[in-house]
Enzyme design. Structure first.
Site, PDB file in Angstrom:
ATOM      1  N   GLY A  16       1.031  -1.586  -0.130  1.00  6.70           N
ATOM      2  CA  GLY A  16      -0.486  -0.125  -0.085  1.00  6.70           C
ATOM      3  C   GLY A  16       0.611   1.625   0.178  1.00  6.70           C
ATOM      4  O   GLY A  16       0.630   2.058   0.097  1.00  6.70           O
ATOM      5  N   ARG A  69     -16.151 -13.710  -9.845  1.00  9.21           N
ATOM      6  CA  ARG A  69     -16.100 -12.767  -9.511  1.00  9.21           C
ATOM      7  C   ARG A  69     -17.097 -11.364  -9.759  1.00  9.21           C
ATOM      8  O   ARG A  69     -16.473 -10.347  -9.104  1.00  9.21           O
ATOM      9  CB  ARG A  69     -15.235 -12.235 -11.190  1.00  9.21           C
ATOM     10  CG  ARG A  69     -13.971 -11.454 -11.283  1.00  9.21           C
ATOM     11  CD  ARG A  69     -13.357 -12.168 -12.564  1.00  9.21           C
ATOM     12  NE  ARG A  69     -12.280 -12.707 -12.310  1.00  9.21           N
ATOM     13  CZ  ARG A  69     -11.373 -12.399 -12.106  1.00  9.21           C
ATOM     14  NH1 ARG A  69     -10.527 -11.410 -11.199  1.00  9.21           N
ATOM     15  NH2 ARG A  69     -10.566 -13.440 -12.090  1.00  9.21           N
ATOM     16  N   ILE A  96      -8.176  -8.950 -11.739  1.00 10.81           N
ATOM     17  CA  ILE A  96      -8.595  -8.338 -12.848  1.00 10.81           C
ATOM     18  C   ILE A  96      -9.725  -8.204 -12.770  1.00 10.81           C
ATOM     19  O   ILE A  96     -10.439  -8.899 -12.066  1.00 10.81           O
ATOM     20  CB  ILE A  96      -8.029  -9.349 -14.152  1.00 10.81           C
ATOM     21  CG1 ILE A  96      -6.312  -9.418 -14.449  1.00 10.81           C
ATOM     22  CG2 ILE A  96      -8.979  -8.898 -15.257  1.00 10.81           C
ATOM     23  CD1 ILE A  96      -5.311  -9.936 -15.283  1.00 10.81           C
ATOM     24  N   HIS A 113       1.380   1.617 -12.697  1.00 11.27           N
ATOM     25  CA  HIS A 113       1.653   0.481 -13.201  1.00 11.27           C
ATOM     26  C   HIS A 113       3.447   0.554 -13.780  1.00 11.27           C
ATOM     27  O   HIS A 113       3.959   1.527 -13.961  1.00 11.27           O
ATOM     28  CB  HIS A 113       1.473  -0.710 -14.867  1.00 11.27           C
ATOM     29  CG  HIS A 113       1.855  -1.018 -15.613  1.00 11.27           C
ATOM     30  ND1 HIS A 113       1.765  -2.416 -14.721  1.00 11.27           N
ATOM     31  CD2 HIS A 113       2.747  -1.485 -16.441  1.00 11.27           C
ATOM     32  CE1 HIS A 113       2.181  -3.883 -15.543  1.00 11.27           C
ATOM     33  NE2 HIS A 113       3.205  -2.994 -16.031  1.00 11.27           N
ATOM     34  N   ASP A 147      -8.961  -4.275 -20.920  1.00  6.07           N
ATOM     35  CA  ASP A 147      -8.235  -5.257 -21.035  1.00  6.07           C
ATOM     36  C   ASP A 147      -7.271  -5.351 -19.914  1.00  6.07           C
ATOM     37  O   ASP A 147      -6.888  -3.588 -19.605  1.00  6.07           O
ATOM     38  CB  ASP A 147      -7.146  -4.766 -22.704  1.00  6.07           C
ATOM     39  CG  ASP A 147      -8.398  -5.779 -23.691  1.00  6.07           C
ATOM     40  OD1 ASP A 147      -9.216  -6.277 -23.563  1.00  6.07           O
ATOM     41  OD2 ASP A 147      -7.742  -5.699 -24.823  1.00  6.07           O
TER      42      ASP A 147
END
Ligand code: GAR
Length: 218
Positions: A16, A69, A96, A113, A147
């Site tokens: 975190g 999910r 995801i 990212h 994606d």
């Protein structure tokens, strides 16, 4: 009259440290977003205790306890709705999301990212960058699309790869860049200063893009 602050949620899965950098930045009275809830899909995430200690509602929602999910995401959505969240910041959130969830938050969900996207999507970005022989890597904040690691790039910071680097030394320097990039991009985005046209974003009144493109000395 100043605009009301955007209400932001942060989703984490572990340490975190990016969440901490966003929370610290959002303490500034003039920061255009406030962090109203932190959610982790891992109950043992170290970041959860830190967020609670700051007085921020912090919830563990263990994805393994949900039958699907979609069910897991439905519960997250309930929390986001109850907390009247405007923006979602993924910060080391390693699940995801389904296209339905991503589309529900289209242009309102950011991710960080640890590479210069579109290079090195996925995991082990630093080892792969070193092995590829590239001389620069860095980090990217982008809007989330269905994606993985895809979506309009809102900002990037560049970090040189040194001859002596291991994945771990490089990760440390990229992480320091992440901690500077993510708060800056959230600030610009929450203030409504970022426009997005297809895959391209631009920042109002930042002609040279220096707010969204930098090479920190790390
Ligand atoms: C960060 O390096 C972040 O960029 C990365 O996970 C780390 C989380 O660290 N995210 C991804 O790889 C997502 N594809 P943190 O929990 O200390 O912020």
């Amino acid at each position: 009259m100043t605009a009301p602050k955007k209400r932001a949620a942060i989703l984490i899965s572990g340490r975190g440290s990016n969440m901490m950098s966003l929370v610290e930045a959002a303490r500034r009275p003039d920061f255009p977003a406030e962090i109203v809830v932190v959610i982790s899909n891992r109950p043992d995430a170290a970041g959860l205790d830190w967020a609670k200690a700051q007085g921020i509602p912090a919830l563990a929602m263990d994805h393994k306890l949900y039958e699907s999910r979609a069910h897991f995401e439905g519960q997250i959505q309930s929390v986001l709705t109850a907390s009247r969240v405007d923006l979602v910041c993924l910060a080391g959130f390693m699940r995801i999301m389904t296209p339905a969830f991503v589309d529900a938050w289209r242009d309102r969900m950011l991710n960080i990212h640890p590479s210069l996207l579109p290079a090195f999507t996925g995991l082990d970005t630093h080892a792969r960058a070193i092995a590829s022989g590239v001389k620069f890597t860095g980090c990217t904040v982008h809007l989330v699309r269905p994606d993985m690691d895809d979506g309009p790039i809102l900002g990037q910071a560049v970090v040189p790869i040194l001859n002596t680097d291991t994945a771990s030394t490089l990760a440390q320097r990229v992480l320091a860049a992440e901690h500077r990039l993510y708060p800056k991009i959230l600030e610009l985005f929450a203030a409504g200063l970022v426009t997005v046209d297809g895959n391209k974003s631009s920042t109002i009144s930042d002609v040279n893009g220096e707010w969204t493109r930098f090479s920190p000395q790390v």
